[in-house]
Design an enzyme around this catalytic site. Sequence first.
Site, PDB file in Angstrom:
ATOM      1  CD  GLU A 138      -3.134   0.856   2.116  1.00  0.00           C
ATOM      2  OE1 GLU A 138      -2.872   0.181   3.120  1.00  0.00           O
ATOM      3  OE2 GLU A 138      -4.147   1.557   1.996  1.00  0.00           O
ATOM      4  CG  ASP A 139       1.539   2.888   3.225  1.00  0.00           C
ATOM      5  OD1 ASP A 139       0.566   3.262   2.536  1.00  0.00           O
ATOM      6  OD2 ASP A 139       1.475   2.657   4.446  1.00  0.00           O
TER       7      ASP A 139
END
Length: 634
Positions: free
Chosen positions: A82-83
């Site tokens: 996600e990051d």
Amino acid sequence: MKVKNNRSTLEKKLINSIKYLSPEDIEKIKAACDFSASAHFGQKRISGEEYITHPLNVAISLANLSSDSETIIAGLLHDVVEDTNFTYQDISREFGDRVAKLVDGVTKISQIKDKKKILKLSYFHDYSEQIDNYRKVLAAMAGDPRVIIIKLSDRLHNAQTLSWLSGEKKIFYALETIEIYAAVADRLGMGEIHGQLCDLSFPHAYPDEYKKFIEIIRPIQKIRQQNVEDVITEVNLLLKNESIGAEINGRVKRDYSLYKKLQTYNFDLAKIYDFIAVRIIVDSLSDCYKTLGIIHANYQPIEHKITDYIARPKENGYQSLHTVVKKDGFVFEVQIRTDEMHQNAEYGIAAHWKYKDSEYKNNRPNIKSELNWLEEISQSISNGYKLTNGKKFFSSKVFVFSPNGKIFELPANSTPIDFAFLVHTDIGLSCTGAKINGKLLPLDTKLKTGDVVEIIKSDKPKPSRDWLNFVQTTQAKNKIKNFFFNLEKPRLIKDGQKKVADELARLGLPQLTESNFNKYSLRINQSRLPYENIDSVFASIAKNDQSIIDFLRVILDDQEIGKDEKISKYTPKGSISLGIGQGIPYKIARCCKPKISDDIIGYITLQQKITVHKKSCAETKKFSKQRIISAKWQ
Ligand code: MN
């Protein structure tokens, strides 16, 4: 603020808590630490700490639950996709597809759409059905139970650092933690995480209430603490005298659960007995009950306050004996359980990892055990849904979204039509097309969890009979059938009336008169027939769904229908031959009890049975001539 936990301290802590794993697993976990640290390199938490401190904390929580190495690795990598720039494929290549799948599950959950809207709606409108659905979506999207455990550990660390957030964002996070994540932990019987999540969020979710609560409660708890310590010393002695080995402690009820309890009791402090409970952990089941006996022999039990959660566990599996007793005017709760029950109460499904399912831990989990887990989890989350014979929750339900973010639960294989009828009957009836995730797709498309469904409508109802071939919900089926039934109803009523008229003529009974229809409708309402009025009965008769004779029995007077024909127990000596043939069964009427030598007749009742009366019997005057048959003694 001083940064307390840097990467190397936390890594040491993690390595210390995974000693139960094999050396190879520990090496893999170390590699995952390095991978995660370099992936998140340069990123910071809002607290100013290096980002890697977060996944490390998550991994430590997971290790404390004795999770398997895949779960811990996925915990270390849970924010990577996600990051950072790394992908599913990167993780799959480095750590295997199973780890990648776990990470993917965690990522998917954090991408559930419109959760803010759902939670906000619920906060202001007590929209608890939506909350319940959100919890279920979480379970359904997780797929693998370990994903939920990772997500809970993730949330645990985020809740610990909540004070770094501010404003609406902080409140949302705190509320979501209580309403969704803590609730899920509770359903899974994970009392420890549930309690921590609630207590960490409580001050941020309801700051004013929290302040008031603390002001009132802390002083009381202080006094109770002393009371309970005296009791513990006493109980210790009592049990020792009976040679029962036990671990006894005073358990302060957690803030948020105490607050909720106070709320239910309208903040009447006198009604709360478990500010602090005496918890007694014994070696065996029989010791539980023995201990209860000893407690009751030495302290005065309060009536109706003994609960046997051992014989009847709570829905989430919690087991314990609870009782409330009195000592010197001081009332307190006692909880008695075995160590196994205690572990279950604290760690829930994760206790299975720790204690029962060592096979799961050491071997690669086989598909079968994974499925069992899934069922177990989903059943506990789907609160209120009593799933019989362990039917698989995930394969039996789908959760879809309306364009404005509302969640709807449907049975598996449901179509946009089912969805439309669930939203509103009018939307179902006027549905002409459906967009699923923005794409126009056929109306018999099977919906999947997470789909956003938008219904395209016409101004007027335009259902199709074909829909009956693929809709899944009874609701949709009934609504569609009803629509067409109402279209045909006028014709059906006429057909039914004709059928009834024909039957009445055949039976030689007078025809129904329309002026009596209201009277008939009233009788129908009072009867067991499932109709609103006489027209519905006619329609049903036309479709052969309703027997005419049962209908006539309800609406006609007794003598008309011969229902009250009393049968005599008296049996005459001679036998009777009837005009319509030999050997036909008959009954002797009670009104006149004909004897041999009396002149007699037979009468065919509406039930198509034959009763025999004296020719002179007054009852026969009411009979329909066509149904009187000749009879004579033999
Ligand atoms: Mn995270």
